[in-house]
Design an enzyme around this catalytic site. Sequence first.
Site, mmCIF file in Angstrom:
data_model
loop_
_atom_site.group_PDB
_atom_site.id
_atom_site.type_symbol
_atom_site.label_atom_id
_atom_site.label_comp_id
_atom_site.label_asym_id
_atom_site.label_seq_id
_atom_site.Cartn_x
_atom_site.Cartn_y
_atom_site.Cartn_z
ATOM 1 N N SER A 69 0.839 -1.189 0.000
ATOM 2 C CA SER A 69 0.000 0.000 0.000
ATOM 3 C C SER A 69 0.882 1.250 0.000
ATOM 4 O O SER A 69 1.669 1.437 -0.926
ATOM 5 C CB SER A 69 -0.956 -0.032 1.200
ATOM 6 O OG SER A 69 -1.975 0.935 1.058
ATOM 7 N N ASP A 115 -8.944 -4.649 -6.484
ATOM 8 C CA ASP A 115 -8.651 -3.698 -5.408
ATOM 9 C C ASP A 115 -9.544 -2.464 -5.551
ATOM 10 O O ASP A 115 -9.386 -1.679 -6.481
ATOM 11 C CB ASP A 115 -7.170 -3.306 -5.466
ATOM 12 C CG ASP A 115 -6.681 -2.614 -4.213
ATOM 13 O OD1 ASP A 115 -7.506 -1.966 -3.545
ATOM 14 O OD2 ASP A 115 -5.477 -2.718 -3.909
ATOM 15 N N HIS A 170 -7.552 -5.211 -1.726
ATOM 16 C CA HIS A 170 -6.298 -4.644 -1.233
ATOM 17 C C HIS A 170 -5.544 -5.608 -0.309
ATOM 18 O O HIS A 170 -4.333 -5.504 -0.158
ATOM 19 C CB HIS A 170 -6.593 -3.330 -0.509
ATOM 20 C CG HIS A 170 -5.410 -2.428 -0.384
ATOM 21 N ND1 HIS A 170 -4.626 -2.061 -1.466
ATOM 22 C CD2 HIS A 170 -4.857 -1.811 0.702
ATOM 23 C CE1 HIS A 170 -3.658 -1.255 -1.050
ATOM 24 N NE2 HIS A 170 -3.775 -1.096 0.251
#
EC number: 3.4.14.5
Length: 765
Positions: free
Chosen positions: A613, A690, A725
């Site tokens: 991330s 995602d 994610h």
Amino acid sequence: MKWSILLLVGCAAAIDVPRQPYAPTGSGKKRLTFNETVVKRAISPSAISVEWISTSEDGDYVYQDQDGSLKIQSIVTNHTQTLVPADKVPEDAYSYWIHPNLSSVLWATNYTKQYRYSYFADYFIQDVQSMKLRPLAPDQSGDIQYAQWSPTGDAIAFVRDNNVFVWTNASTSQITNDGGPDLFNGVPDWIYEEEILGDRFALWFSPDGAYLAFLRFNETGVPTFTVPYYMDNEEIAPPYPRELELRYPKVSQTNPTVELNLLELRTGERTPVPIDAFDAKELIIGEVAWLTGKHDVVAVKAFNRVQDRQKVVAVDVASLRSKTISERDGTDGWLDNLLSMAYIGPIGESKEEYYIDISDQSGWAHLWLFPVAGGEPIALTKGEWEVTNILSIDKPRQLVYFLSTKHHSTERHLYSVSWKTKEITPLVDDTVPAVWSASFSSQGGYYILSYRGPDVPYQDLYAINSTAPLRTITSNAAVLNALKEYTLPNITYFELALPSGETLNVMQRLPVKFSPKKKYPVLFTPYGGPGAQEVSKAWQALDFKAYIASDPELEYITWTVDNRGTGYKGRAFRCQVASRLGELEAADQVFAAQQAAKLPYVDAQHIAIWGWSYGGYLTGKVIETDSGAFSLGVQTAPVSDWRFYDSMYTERYMKTLESNAAGYNASAIRKVAGYKNVRGGVLIQHGTGDDNVHFQNAAALVDTLVGAGVTPEKLQVQWFTDSDHGIRYHGGNVFLYRQLSKRLYEEKKRKEKGEAHQWSKKSVL
């Protein structure tokens, strides 16, 4: 390199710590394996989280035991009574909420996950005398988004089809009728859930249950982003992917508008309340709180679009007049939405009412008392340390219990402060490095004290004003015994001094059977985002990082470095990254790697960096520097260009694209020289499903790299079909870590001048 030395000083004034002030290293011979750390967490401490309830005796709580029964237990006497036996619990129960007088239970069943916090479910009300179940909505079909008892228990507010309903005495009233794909009543849309409220609801009962405040979000004009699902939870892919049409405002695009509504439950009258703190198109409502013991005043914490200005607006419910009672200017950086406002009431002899909040207006996050009517706030705490959480407010004793970094930014100790005398009292020995938390009973007479590290966590029960535990709630004895069979990596903490004089917190994990005479490869594992913290003296899970330090074929040192911009070291340390994300963070990681390379036990030719991330973004910015400090980069689910990310997160730190075009250009990952030159290459991993950091980020970055001539030897790309994610769909998580292990092994074995295919040899091009 400057190393900080931790001095342990004895203290007899507070609760002692029966654990060691460092992470365990084990006393056995076994090494942690991949299966024990990644496939399943074989050794993992447990902790209970109790739901305190108000009864005639302080210290009662409700829990669901292993056979599924719902029980009430006195944490003081251990006496237990069954509220709902296991065979009466509804099938497929996901969660529950107890009526304030214990007469009923609200159950959520048929759970379906939506986004990070939100889900759909069916809801049932169960009478604990008859055990009869009745549906909250007779025609429900797993489509209720949220439900909540009123404080008095005579009503349930719930949201369905983005509309607010109120259930009372088996009768349901629909409060709003305009809910739909673009209008959300009582629940947040995607961006408010993810970036502002951090939860799945946007409605709040007044303390006396007479009123309901709720937010209404209008996504009209917000651009849509399409997320394709190729498998769509099927074993065989459908001919056409399902496409999720998600209203997702990116930088400088239209944001949802937000409106406060008040509902009087007795009359059913709903009133929109204008909040004119900022222009409607610029307004962000970060928090709603009742600043009253009944229903007199409700307050809104409002921000401008880029969240560097803040106003607290109080609404008089009777007259619907509003007034700005507090205002902040944070244009030196940004203002965090800490969701910490709480009503206190009159203080001492004065009739003036106050609420408490956490604010960094002094440069450090501290407790402040603000007058409900407006005026100068009163500082309850001060100093070059930060309050991180308000745990409990004890009005009879005039105390606030809180966690803070008073001893060190990597630690959390428990304190109380009197709003009468401003005296701060530690409840634990705050000279011993540790991370603590606590949960207080409904009347505040007891608390569960949770030791969270660095040694094996445990939980004890205490009475207020006692330093001797009544009993141990959770000992984690099984974990302590299991660790006797293993030898574990050694975790140490230190501070690294920058040339500027600022220091970076570092957590180092040394391999099992470490020898200072050997040279080891290193993996940096940053996150590094604004206000975040990775270097903590909490218990460090025996996870992938522990595995690569244990596997005899890997034996990696890991360094986790909290760069400038991260949290809990003061506003100045945080806010210097404003409008230039990626610059200082990357410089700090490179500096730390250069210092690590000087250590006699570090193999300076094999220093890798891996982040997920924001950490994946930071890894890319580090590789982009072309410093030569790192030999391998792994970017998992990275942002590659802040124009691709959501507006409310990005603009908080970068302002708008129109006002900071140069900053956005500099923060994007576009320079390819570092990718061409990094000796061990780069691996990019991303899930195609995602909904947070879109696959678009990886796709655009890879196109940039390939188009600029980065060779196959330097670039490997792995997508994960339909994974969000977290990358877990259809075994994606285990594959990801196996792939990462493989790349780390190859990097360790990589020779500086290995043989290459002829297309890599410039002489034949």
